[in-house]
Enzyme design. Structure first.
Site, mmCIF file in Angstrom:
data_model
loop_
_atom_site.group_PDB
_atom_site.id
_atom_site.type_symbol
_atom_site.label_atom_id
_atom_site.label_comp_id
_atom_site.label_asym_id
_atom_site.label_seq_id
_atom_site.Cartn_x
_atom_site.Cartn_y
_atom_site.Cartn_z
ATOM 1 N N ARG A 34 58.766 29.458 83.264
ATOM 2 C CA ARG A 34 57.450 29.087 84.190
ATOM 3 C C ARG A 34 56.266 29.049 83.024
ATOM 4 N NH1 ARG A 34 56.883 29.730 89.777
ATOM 5 N NH2 ARG A 34 58.988 29.093 90.552
ATOM 6 N N ASP A 46 60.876 21.132 89.739
ATOM 7 C CA ASP A 46 61.013 22.143 90.551
ATOM 8 C C ASP A 46 62.579 22.085 91.026
ATOM 9 O OD1 ASP A 46 59.373 24.472 92.006
ATOM 10 O OD2 ASP A 46 60.973 23.929 93.413
ATOM 11 N N ARG A 103 50.472 28.025 86.130
ATOM 12 C CA ARG A 103 49.305 28.369 86.226
ATOM 13 C C ARG A 103 48.393 29.362 85.632
ATOM 14 N NH1 ARG A 103 51.526 29.862 92.069
ATOM 15 N NH2 ARG A 103 53.188 30.337 90.657
ATOM 16 N N TYR A 111 67.586 28.248 99.844
ATOM 17 C CA TYR A 111 66.359 27.654 100.248
ATOM 18 C C TYR A 111 66.661 26.616 101.432
ATOM 19 C CZ TYR A 111 63.151 29.590 96.931
ATOM 20 O OH TYR A 111 62.343 30.402 96.385
ATOM 21 N N ARG A 138 45.926 20.519 88.171
ATOM 22 C CA ARG A 138 46.159 20.984 89.658
ATOM 23 C C ARG A 138 45.109 20.827 90.601
ATOM 24 N NH1 ARG A 138 47.761 22.481 93.904
ATOM 25 N NH2 ARG A 138 49.538 23.814 94.313
HETATM 26 O O1 CP3 Z 1 59.537 27.029 83.760
HETATM 27 C C1 CP3 Z 1 58.690 26.013 83.774
HETATM 28 O O2 CP3 Z 1 57.457 26.250 83.547
HETATM 29 C C2 CP3 Z 1 59.375 24.664 84.359
HETATM 30 C C3 CP3 Z 1 58.899 24.424 85.829
HETATM 31 C C4 CP3 Z 1 59.416 25.195 86.978
HETATM 32 C C5 CP3 Z 1 58.750 25.441 87.920
HETATM 33 N N1 CP3 Z 1 59.520 25.896 88.871
HETATM 34 C C6 CP3 Z 1 57.239 24.840 88.200
HETATM 35 C C7 CP3 Z 1 56.668 25.605 89.376
HETATM 36 C C8 CP3 Z 1 60.711 25.872 87.191
HETATM 37 C C9 CP3 Z 1 61.915 25.836 86.162
HETATM 38 C C10 CP3 Z 1 60.804 26.158 88.447
HETATM 39 C C11 CP3 Z 1 62.045 26.894 88.919
HETATM 40 C C12 CP3 Z 1 61.735 27.325 90.451
HETATM 41 N N2 CP3 Z 1 61.381 26.741 91.499
HETATM 42 C C13 CP3 Z 1 62.662 28.276 90.801
HETATM 43 C C14 CP3 Z 1 63.865 29.074 89.964
HETATM 44 C C15 CP3 Z 1 63.125 30.082 89.014
HETATM 45 C C16 CP3 Z 1 62.286 31.300 89.741
HETATM 46 O O3 CP3 Z 1 61.082 31.397 89.624
HETATM 47 O O4 CP3 Z 1 62.942 32.137 90.454
HETATM 48 C C17 CP3 Z 1 62.334 28.530 91.989
HETATM 49 C C18 CP3 Z 1 63.076 29.610 92.962
HETATM 50 C C19 CP3 Z 1 61.566 27.652 92.713
HETATM 51 C C20 CP3 Z 1 60.917 27.237 94.034
HETATM 52 C C21 CP3 Z 1 59.625 27.419 93.877
HETATM 53 N N3 CP3 Z 1 58.605 26.727 93.451
HETATM 54 C C22 CP3 Z 1 58.654 28.483 94.350
HETATM 55 C C23 CP3 Z 1 59.290 29.844 95.333
HETATM 56 C C24 CP3 Z 1 57.305 28.454 94.272
HETATM 57 C C25 CP3 Z 1 56.345 29.289 94.898
HETATM 58 C C26 CP3 Z 1 56.176 30.485 94.128
HETATM 59 C C27 CP3 Z 1 55.217 30.160 92.924
HETATM 60 O O5 CP3 Z 1 55.630 30.692 91.848
HETATM 61 O O6 CP3 Z 1 54.024 29.548 93.274
HETATM 62 C C28 CP3 Z 1 57.068 27.004 93.480
HETATM 63 C C29 CP3 Z 1 56.075 26.551 92.993
HETATM 64 C C30 CP3 Z 1 55.876 26.155 91.416
HETATM 65 N N4 CP3 Z 1 57.007 25.767 90.651
HETATM 66 C C31 CP3 Z 1 54.983 26.223 90.740
HETATM 67 C C32 CP3 Z 1 55.402 25.846 89.496
HETATM 68 C C33 CP3 Z 1 54.307 25.324 88.093
HETATM 69 C C34 CP3 Z 1 53.448 26.715 91.248
HETATM 70 C C35 CP3 Z 1 52.871 25.402 91.975
HETATM 71 C C36 CP3 Z 1 51.255 25.394 91.899
HETATM 72 O O7 CP3 Z 1 50.814 25.973 92.912
HETATM 73 O O8 CP3 Z 1 50.675 24.937 91.033
#
Ligand code: CP3
Length: 357
Positions: A27, A76, A31, A153, A40
């Site tokens: 990640r 994502d 943010r 999911y 964003r």
């Molecule tokens: O690692 C990185 O920086 C690459 C980008 C990346 C994102 N999501 C960006 C993201 C990667 C590799 C993911 C994977 C992902 N997405 C997973 C597996 C890894 C983990 O964290 O367990 C999962 C379960 C998701 C699904 C997901 N996406 C959730 C549950 C959420 C909401 C929770 C949260 O962390 O906000 C997201 C949103 C998300 N994915 C954001 C980002 C940058 C936040 C979006 C925002 O509000 O700007």
């Protein structure tokens, strides 16, 4: 040697000798970075990952600011269910929600096979743009959700407390669950192959919800599919990382997943993991993400302890045990990256490591 010919990160993934431990953060494109939040403010999350120019920009942000040793594509895991035809919405403070989760076996046939070149071209175009802009400075990691986590999911629809819906399938109608996992696996294979063809230099499979399974279920519903996917996407020179969260109790089983690298959460002891997995694979991780709330001198000490737990020699990619949290100060993230870079050389210098405990 041109920079693209030998990357610390790729070398460590294949357990070849390196002069220091490479480091990146799950990640890292997100943010906690003010430059991410600035973009964003103008776009919603889904628009961001569907716009290749924004994908490239956000992917490169942590490379520019923190000099991490690998970039990970900004995207994502839920692009797969979406490409299979499921409606996806992003809700502020709640995260992504699949509006019509799969609750009946009869819904499975309506899921579409995924054609990455058409359905997910925004990802592939993003990869090509990032590669061009990186000019070989650091390698680019592509990724996908692993089938079990994607199925979770798709059946739960979003975040869940007890995972009651998918657990009901796991114990009550395993054949239906296998049918779904087969379909997802086909999509994941096509998707990962397309990412590699577009220029991804490593692939990470995220199995964030593997830890909700029982041991037999982990083998039957998660590992079995991961093993098959890894065999099918294997490409010379492209390491495959399997990150499964909450599976510390099943390390010997994890050793059979076929990946080059296993990503570990912070509850796993690196020394124990290396004893069990080390002869077969490299390890990635695993500092507790909340450790980055501590002041930088403490972070540095914790990094030293992590490196020492792994011990001397190659085969370690430093990372957090899960994604970096949104409210971590950038300077603390920098302290983590810097500490790995400056503290790790001693573990790779043979004359010094002979003196290590
Ligand atoms: O690692 C990185 O920086 C690459 C980008 C990346 C994102 N999501 C960006 C993201 C990667 C590799 C993911 C994977 C992902 N997405 C997973 C597996 C890894 C983990 O964290 O367990 C999962 C379960 C998701 C699904 C997901 N996406 C959730 C549950 C959420 C909401 C929770 C949260 O962390 O906000 C997201 C949103 C998300 N994915 C954001 C980002 C940058 C936040 C979006 C925002 O509000 O700007």
């Amino acid at each position: 040697m041109k920079p693209e010919e030998r990357h610390l990160f790729i070398e460590a993934c294949f357990r070849r000798p390196v002069e220091r431990t490479p480091v990146w953060m799950m990640r890292q494109a997100g943010r906690y970075l003010p430059e991410y939040r600035a973009i964003r403010e103008k776009y919603d999350f889904i628009t961001m990952y569907k716009t290749p120019e924004l994908v490239a920009e956000v992917t490169l942000q942590p490379v520019h600011r923190l000099q991490v040793d690998a970039a990970i594509l900004f995207s994502d895991i839920l692009v797969i269910p979406e490409a299979m035809g499921m409606a996806l919405e992003f809700r502020e403070r709640q995260g992504p929600v699949l509006l019509e989760p799969i609750r009946q076996v009869g819904q499975i046939p309506s899921l579409k096979p995924v054609e990455p070149e058409t359905d997910l071209n925004f990802v592939l175009e993003g990869i090509r743009l990032v590669r061009r802009e990186l000019e070989g400075r650091v390698p680019l990691i592509g990724f996908s959700g692993a089938p079990w986590t994607l199925a979770t999911y798709m059946i739960e629809g979003g975040a869940s407390r007890n995972f009651g819906h998918i657990k009901r399938w796991r114990f009550g109608q395993p054949d239906a669950l296998h049918q779904l996992l087969e379909r997802i696996s086909d999509a994941v294979v096509a998707y990962c192959r397309a990412q590699i063809a577009a220029g991804a230099q490593a692939i990470q499979l995220f199995d964030s919800w593997a830890g909700i399974l029982d041991a037999a279920g982990f083998e039957a519903f998660a590992l079995r599919y991961v093993r098959k996917i890894i065999q099918e996407i294997r490409t010379p020179g492209v390491p495959i990382i399997y990150f499964a969260r909450g599976v510390g109790a099943w390390l010997p089983r994890l050793a059979t997943c076929g990946a080059d690298v296993v990503g570990l959460d912070w509850q796993v002891d690196l020394r124990t993991a290396r004893q069990i997995l080390g002869p077969r694979m490299a390890l990635q991780g695993n500092l507790d993400p909340t450790a980055l709330y501590a002041p930088p001198p403490v972070i540095r000490q914790l990094v030293r302890e992590m490196l020492k737990r792994y011990g001397a020699g190659s085969g370690h990619v430093a990372n957090l045990g899960h994604g970096i949290l949104p409210d971590v100060p950038v300077e603390h993230a920098r302290a983590f990256i810097e500490a790995v870079k400056t503290e790790s050389p001693v573990f790779h210098n043979t004359s010094e490591t002979e003196r290590l405990p």
